[in-house]
Design a protein around this motif. Sequence first.
Motif, mmCIF file in Angstrom:
data_model
loop_
_atom_site.group_PDB
_atom_site.id
_atom_site.type_symbol
_atom_site.label_atom_id
_atom_site.label_comp_id
_atom_site.label_asym_id
_atom_site.label_seq_id
_atom_site.Cartn_x
_atom_site.Cartn_y
_atom_site.Cartn_z
ATOM 1 N N ARG A 5 0.850 -1.203 0.000
ATOM 2 C CA ARG A 5 0.000 0.000 0.000
ATOM 3 C C ARG A 5 0.872 1.234 0.000
ATOM 4 O O ARG A 5 2.051 1.207 0.350
ATOM 5 C CB ARG A 5 -0.949 0.010 1.205
ATOM 6 C CG ARG A 5 -0.417 -0.182 2.625
ATOM 7 C CD ARG A 5 0.848 0.387 2.985
ATOM 8 N NE ARG A 5 1.098 0.446 4.413
ATOM 9 C CZ ARG A 5 1.900 1.332 4.975
ATOM 10 N NH1 ARG A 5 2.556 2.197 4.230
ATOM 11 N NH2 ARG A 5 2.105 1.332 6.267
ATOM 12 N N ALA A 7 0.453 4.998 1.653
ATOM 13 C CA ALA A 7 -0.431 5.540 2.681
ATOM 14 C C ALA A 7 -0.075 6.986 3.041
ATOM 15 O O ALA A 7 0.395 7.274 4.123
ATOM 16 C CB ALA A 7 -0.350 4.652 3.928
ATOM 17 N N PRO A 8 -0.297 7.902 2.115
ATOM 18 C CA PRO A 8 0.104 9.283 2.392
ATOM 19 C C PRO A 8 -0.812 9.989 3.401
ATOM 20 O O PRO A 8 -2.014 9.717 3.435
ATOM 21 C CB PRO A 8 -0.023 9.954 1.018
ATOM 22 C CG PRO A 8 -1.081 9.179 0.318
ATOM 23 C CD PRO A 8 -0.918 7.763 0.781
ATOM 24 N N SER A 9 -0.208 10.859 4.181
ATOM 25 C CA SER A 9 -1.005 11.744 5.043
ATOM 26 C C SER A 9 -1.231 13.029 4.262
ATOM 27 O O SER A 9 -0.271 13.637 3.804
ATOM 28 C CB SER A 9 -0.239 12.077 6.320
ATOM 29 O OG SER A 9 0.164 10.892 6.955
ATOM 30 N N GLU A 41 -4.281 8.722 4.810
ATOM 31 C CA GLU A 41 -4.216 8.704 6.281
ATOM 32 C C GLU A 41 -4.611 10.082 6.812
ATOM 33 O O GLU A 41 -3.776 10.910 7.168
ATOM 34 C CB GLU A 41 -2.816 8.286 6.718
ATOM 35 C CG GLU A 41 -2.450 6.940 6.097
ATOM 36 C CD GLU A 41 -1.544 6.063 6.928
ATOM 37 O OE1 GLU A 41 -0.506 6.549 7.400
ATOM 38 O OE2 GLU A 41 -1.889 4.868 7.102
ATOM 39 N N TYR A 181 -2.291 7.744 15.499
ATOM 40 C CA TYR A 181 -1.605 7.376 14.269
ATOM 41 C C TYR A 181 -1.116 5.924 14.199
ATOM 42 O O TYR A 181 -1.529 5.159 13.325
ATOM 43 C CB TYR A 181 -0.442 8.358 14.056
ATOM 44 C CG TYR A 181 0.411 7.998 12.887
ATOM 45 C CD1 TYR A 181 -0.045 8.203 11.595
ATOM 46 C CD2 TYR A 181 1.657 7.415 13.070
ATOM 47 C CE1 TYR A 181 0.720 7.844 10.513
ATOM 48 C CE2 TYR A 181 2.434 7.049 11.994
ATOM 49 C CZ TYR A 181 1.958 7.264 10.719
ATOM 50 O OH TYR A 181 2.718 6.888 9.656
ATOM 51 N N VAL A 185 -2.655 2.849 11.715
ATOM 52 C CA VAL A 185 -1.795 2.277 10.657
ATOM 53 C C VAL A 185 -1.719 0.755 10.824
ATOM 54 O O VAL A 185 -1.899 -0.007 9.868
ATOM 55 C CB VAL A 185 -0.371 2.892 10.696
ATOM 56 C CG1 VAL A 185 0.563 2.147 9.743
ATOM 57 C CG2 VAL A 185 -0.416 4.370 10.330
ATOM 58 N N ARG A 199 8.186 1.645 3.120
ATOM 59 C CA ARG A 199 7.999 3.060 3.460
ATOM 60 C C ARG A 199 9.330 3.700 3.807
ATOM 61 O O ARG A 199 10.340 3.021 3.950
ATOM 62 C CB ARG A 199 7.021 3.192 4.631
ATOM 63 C CG ARG A 199 7.505 2.540 5.912
ATOM 64 C CD ARG A 199 6.432 2.633 6.992
ATOM 65 N NE ARG A 199 6.753 1.837 8.157
ATOM 66 C CZ ARG A 199 5.850 1.425 9.030
ATOM 67 N NH1 ARG A 199 4.582 1.721 8.878
ATOM 68 N NH2 ARG A 199 6.217 0.711 10.076
ATOM 69 N N HIS A 203 10.066 6.337 9.268
ATOM 70 C CA HIS A 203 9.017 5.645 10.031
ATOM 71 C C HIS A 203 9.551 4.491 10.868
ATOM 72 O O HIS A 203 8.783 3.812 11.549
ATOM 73 C CB HIS A 203 7.935 5.114 9.087
ATOM 74 C CG HIS A 203 7.046 6.204 8.563
ATOM 75 N ND1 HIS A 203 6.081 6.810 9.340
ATOM 76 C CD2 HIS A 203 6.988 6.818 7.362
ATOM 77 C CE1 HIS A 203 5.465 7.739 8.637
ATOM 78 N NE2 HIS A 203 6.005 7.771 7.433
HETATM 79 N N1 GLU Z 1 1.087 8.349 6.459
HETATM 80 C C1 GLU Z 1 2.502 8.231 6.535
HETATM 81 C C2 GLU Z 1 3.171 9.359 5.794
HETATM 82 O O1 GLU Z 1 2.555 10.003 4.969
HETATM 83 C C3 GLU Z 1 3.013 6.915 6.011
HETATM 84 C C4 GLU Z 1 2.661 5.788 6.895
HETATM 85 C C5 GLU Z 1 3.274 4.487 6.527
HETATM 86 O O2 GLU Z 1 3.715 4.321 5.378
HETATM 87 O O3 GLU Z 1 3.274 3.610 7.379
HETATM 88 O O4 GLU Z 1 4.321 9.635 6.032
#
Ligand code: GLU
Length: 467
Positions: A5, A7-9, A41, A181, A185, A199, A203
Amino acid sequence: MITTRFAPSPTGYLHIGGLRTALYSYLWAKKNSGKFLLRIEDTDLQRNSDEATKAILEAFKWVGLKHDDEVYYQSKRFDIYKRYIKQLLDENKAYYCYMTQEERDELYNKQRENKERTRYDGRYRDFEGTPPSGVDPVIRIKSPLEGEISFVDGIKGEVKFSVKDVLDDFVIARSDGSPLYNFVVAIDDALMGISDVIRGDDHLSNTPKQIVIYKALGFDIPKFYHVPMILNPQGKKLSKRDGAMDVMEYKKEGFLPEALINFLVRLGWSHKDKEIFSMDEMLELFDPNDINKSASAYNFEKLLWLNSHYIKTLPIERLVDVLKEYGLDLSEYEKKEQLLELVRDRAKTIVELRDMAKSILDAPLEYDQKAVKKFLNDETFEILQKFNDELKCEQKLDSAEDFQNFTNSFLDKNGLKLKNLAQPVRIAIVGSSVSPSVFDVLSIVGLEEVVKRIENLITDLTRYKHT
Ligand code: GLU
């Protein structure tokens, strides 16, 4: 089955670092005939915006990475998160914590004074008395109290965290019940069946917390790949000025998604010394286990080089489609192939390609004065006039070769050299002394229009001479 996936914020635009992890996730899933999901996200209602979400989706569409399923929005999944919070409370794996802000400050200050890491001290972990009144509790998860959390990262190898150094009973839901958060996730990755999390390594410190959540709920822990950052050529964090800008800025500047994707796949991963990768080749060769362990350096020249490569080699129809987005519609233009073949070798960006094409298609609105001064004098002016007079009597000049033959015999007849004529003609046709092969340009512009443009220059210069 591999499921990945992105998963952008939605706190801002999509930048190239994000796009790179999206690409890696996409390639890995598709290579394995798996699924690639897109999850927005957006639980941090204060920092998220619809605009940012829109911008991310637009950029995604532009680069052409197709995700499976619908787009998931965390903001629409609160009921799910609540269910799991309740489960953890019921199973006594999470608990209400009534520590006030003041108490927390006091605790952390004391820890700082003792030069300890600031962390929650577990005071409500096994609390059984009557809760203090007037405090809306947060919910904390019971983390292990000692030992290590370790996992094998596909890029970094074995990663170990000592519980003492990185964990405490961290908050999974705020006092208003909204989940935090790391909790969402982990829940989403588990429920969506994400087998491989690729990612940014910014993170990495979240991973032990997410593993605590997986374990508490009995979920399978995915395989993690933490991708090293992109640095600027000086080895510092990439800033906006270095290129860490909105992916759509690259579009504005005339970069092709093909080039950007090729650039990004190589930024942190390689296959022998291969530089050019078609999508099929990427799908065949990419493996996240081969991603470089060290950070990679952004190199704008290389991106330009790749962009010119794709401008030179993409099918003409693709260039025609792209140019439409830049305000030049050649779809009905008969000589589009000839025109684009002529200019594509010289353009580094689509903006340059468009401008070069337009400089041939549109009669010049003004003339480059430096070129006029350098190449137009009484003598060349006369030659130009004579040349045009003879052109007017022609009817059948069409191909570049026709124009070349005609010009050569004109030059021979008058005892002239091409250099006496070529630059003045260029100035008349495109407004400056730089253009691709002059005969090709004449052929594309067409006899009638060539005569008109030379006439325009003559009129213009005559007027200029008389004032
Ligand atoms: N939402 C996070 C971000 O934009 C990424 C989270 C993830 O990949 O676990 O930096």
